[in-house]
Scaffold this motif. Sequence first.
Motif, PDB file in Angstrom:
ATOM      1  N   ALA A   2       0.851  -1.184   0.000  1.00  0.00           N
ATOM      2  CA  ALA A   2       0.000   0.000   0.000  1.00  0.00           C
ATOM      3  C   ALA A   2       0.888   1.236   0.000  1.00  0.00           C
ATOM      4  CB  ALA A   2      -0.898   0.004   1.227  1.00  0.00           C
ATOM      5  N   ALA A   3       0.432   2.291  -0.647  1.00  0.00           N
ATOM      6  CA  ALA A   3       1.192   3.541  -0.679  1.00  0.00           C
ATOM      7  C   ALA A   3       1.076   4.270   0.655  1.00  0.00           C
ATOM      8  CB  ALA A   3       0.707   4.426  -1.813  1.00  0.00           C
ATOM      9  N   SER A   4      -0.150   4.402   1.151  1.00  0.00           N
ATOM     10  CA  SER A   4      -0.348   5.036   2.448  1.00  0.00           C
ATOM     11  C   SER A   4      -1.700   4.616   2.991  1.00  0.00           C
ATOM     12  CB  SER A   4      -0.274   6.562   2.330  1.00  0.00           C
ATOM     13  OG  SER A   4      -1.322   7.044   1.523  1.00  0.00           O
ATOM     14  N   GLY A   5      -1.879   4.830   4.283  1.00  0.00           N
ATOM     15  CA  GLY A   5      -3.142   4.470   4.919  1.00  0.00           C
ATOM     16  C   GLY A   5      -2.913   3.607   6.133  1.00  0.00           C
ATOM     17  N   ARG A   6      -3.836   2.672   6.315  1.00  0.00           N
ATOM     18  CA  ARG A   6      -3.802   1.800   7.485  1.00  0.00           C
ATOM     19  C   ARG A   6      -3.992   0.364   7.031  1.00  0.00           C
ATOM     20  NH1 ARG A   6      -5.808   2.567  13.205  1.00  0.00           N
ATOM     21  NH2 ARG A   6      -6.126   0.445  13.909  1.00  0.00           N
ATOM     22  N   VAL A   7      -3.202  -0.538   7.621  1.00  0.00           N
ATOM     23  CA  VAL A   7      -3.326  -1.958   7.326  1.00  0.00           C
ATOM     24  C   VAL A   7      -3.520  -2.697   8.646  1.00  0.00           C
ATOM     25  CG1 VAL A   7      -2.156  -4.005   6.434  1.00  0.00           C
ATOM     26  CG2 VAL A   7      -1.876  -1.814   5.275  1.00  0.00           C
ATOM     27  N   ASP A   8      -4.598  -3.474   8.749  1.00  0.00           N
ATOM     28  CA  ASP A   8      -4.870  -4.324   9.914  1.00  0.00           C
ATOM     29  C   ASP A   8      -4.937  -5.761   9.431  1.00  0.00           C
ATOM     30  OD1 ASP A   8      -5.236  -2.258  11.920  1.00  0.00           O
ATOM     31  OD2 ASP A   8      -7.119  -1.794  10.917  1.00  0.00           O
ATOM     32  N   VAL A   9      -4.091  -6.627  10.020  1.00  0.00           N
ATOM     33  CA  VAL A   9      -4.035  -8.023   9.626  1.00  0.00           C
ATOM     34  C   VAL A   9      -4.136  -8.890  10.864  1.00  0.00           C
ATOM     35  CG1 VAL A   9      -2.629  -9.810   8.531  1.00  0.00           C
ATOM     36  CG2 VAL A   9      -2.518  -7.468   7.674  1.00  0.00           C
ATOM     37  N   TYR A  10      -5.016  -9.873  10.824  1.00  0.00           N
ATOM     38  CA  TYR A  10      -5.112 -10.864  11.893  1.00  0.00           C
ATOM     39  C   TYR A  10      -4.860 -12.199  11.225  1.00  0.00           C
ATOM     40  CZ  TYR A  10      -6.703  -6.875  14.351  1.00  0.00           C
ATOM     41  OH  TYR A  10      -6.746  -5.631  14.892  1.00  0.00           O
ATOM     42  N   ALA A  11      -3.722 -12.818  11.556  1.00  0.00           N
ATOM     43  CA  ALA A  11      -3.230 -13.926  10.737  1.00  0.00           C
ATOM     44  C   ALA A  11      -2.907 -15.171  11.542  1.00  0.00           C
ATOM     45  CB  ALA A  11      -1.978 -13.481   9.995  1.00  0.00           C
ATOM     46  N   ILE A  12      -3.075 -16.300  10.869  1.00  0.00           N
ATOM     47  CA  ILE A  12      -2.632 -17.574  11.424  1.00  0.00           C
ATOM     48  C   ILE A  12      -1.459 -18.126  10.623  1.00  0.00           C
ATOM     49  CG2 ILE A  12      -4.862 -18.162  12.410  1.00  0.00           C
ATOM     50  CD1 ILE A  12      -5.273 -20.010   9.967  1.00  0.00           C
ATOM     51  N   GLY A  13      -1.050 -17.404   9.590  1.00  0.00           N
ATOM     52  CA  GLY A  13       0.060 -17.841   8.751  1.00  0.00           C
ATOM     53  C   GLY A  13       1.021 -16.709   8.476  1.00  0.00           C
ATOM     54  N   ALA A  14       1.846 -16.900   7.472  1.00  0.00           N
ATOM     55  CA  ALA A  14       2.875 -15.917   7.113  1.00  0.00           C
ATOM     56  C   ALA A  14       2.255 -14.580   6.705  1.00  0.00           C
ATOM     57  CB  ALA A  14       3.728 -16.462   5.976  1.00  0.00           C
ATOM     58  N   VAL A  15       2.941 -13.494   7.067  1.00  0.00           N
ATOM     59  CA  VAL A  15       2.469 -12.143   6.752  1.00  0.00           C
ATOM     60  C   VAL A  15       3.618 -11.357   6.127  1.00  0.00           C
ATOM     61  CG1 VAL A  15       1.594  -9.985   7.707  1.00  0.00           C
ATOM     62  CG2 VAL A  15       0.887 -12.146   8.722  1.00  0.00           C
ATOM     63  N   ARG A  16       3.316 -10.665   5.020  1.00  0.00           N
ATOM     64  CA  ARG A  16       4.292  -9.752   4.410  1.00  0.00           C
ATOM     65  C   ARG A  16       3.562  -8.462   4.051  1.00  0.00           C
ATOM     66  NH1 ARG A  16       7.812 -10.242  -1.107  1.00  0.00           N
ATOM     67  NH2 ARG A  16       9.182  -8.529  -0.586  1.00  0.00           N
ATOM     68  N   VAL A  17       4.060  -7.337   4.571  1.00  0.00           N
ATOM     69  CA  VAL A  17       3.440  -6.032   4.331  1.00  0.00           C
ATOM     70  C   VAL A  17       4.516  -5.059   3.884  1.00  0.00           C
ATOM     71  CG1 VAL A  17       2.194  -4.090   5.366  1.00  0.00           C
ATOM     72  CG2 VAL A  17       1.660  -6.428   6.093  1.00  0.00           C
ATOM     73  N   ARG A  18       4.236  -4.315   2.811  1.00  0.00           N
ATOM     74  CA  ARG A  18       5.084  -3.219   2.337  1.00  0.00           C
ATOM     75  C   ARG A  18       4.209  -1.978   2.311  1.00  0.00           C
ATOM     76  NH1 ARG A  18       8.165  -6.412   3.519  1.00  0.00           N
ATOM     77  NH2 ARG A  18       9.731  -7.465   2.301  1.00  0.00           N
ATOM     78  N   MET A  19       4.680  -0.893   2.938  1.00  0.00           N
ATOM     79  CA  MET A  19       3.847   0.295   3.106  1.00  0.00           C
ATOM     80  C   MET A  19       4.688   1.543   2.925  1.00  0.00           C
ATOM     81  SD  MET A  19       0.693   0.666   4.387  1.00  0.00           S
ATOM     82  CE  MET A  19      -0.305   1.674   5.409  1.00  0.00           C
ATOM     83  N   GLY A  20       4.148   2.544   2.244  1.00  0.00           N
ATOM     84  CA  GLY A  20       4.827   3.831   2.125  1.00  0.00           C
ATOM     85  C   GLY A  20       4.749   4.593   3.430  1.00  0.00           C
ATOM     86  N   SER A  21       3.521   4.921   3.846  1.00  0.00           N
ATOM     87  CA  SER A  21       3.329   5.599   5.127  1.00  0.00           C
ATOM     88  C   SER A  21       1.978   5.195   5.696  1.00  0.00           C
ATOM     89  CB  SER A  21       3.400   7.115   4.961  1.00  0.00           C
ATOM     90  OG  SER A  21       2.331   7.573   4.153  1.00  0.00           O
TER      91      SER A  21
END
Length: 90
Positions: A2-21
């Motif tokens: 995501a370029a910007s904003g908010r990311v909420d993840v509730y996970a039971i497996g692998a997580v990969r997040v790339r974020m601008g701001s």
Amino acid sequence: MAASGRVDVYAIGAVRVRMGSGKVTIGLTEAAPVDVETHSGSVILNVPTGLRPALELDTASGRVRCDCEPGSDGVIRVRTRSGSISVIER
């Protein structure tokens, strides 16, 4: 990614997040690989009580808080240029 904003993840497996701001919040339910990279923004990871992950936490400008002890229950890797990192045991 995501370029910007908010990311909420509730996970039971692998997580990969790339974020601008923005803010990234991750809630793990079990040991799993986590890979987060932001340019500007805070990262909060909630991990189960008793989880002992291998930790790679790096911020150029911000603070790092970690409630859990390091170990070998998965790998948590977080990098941010500007922002705080919190790993909270729940």
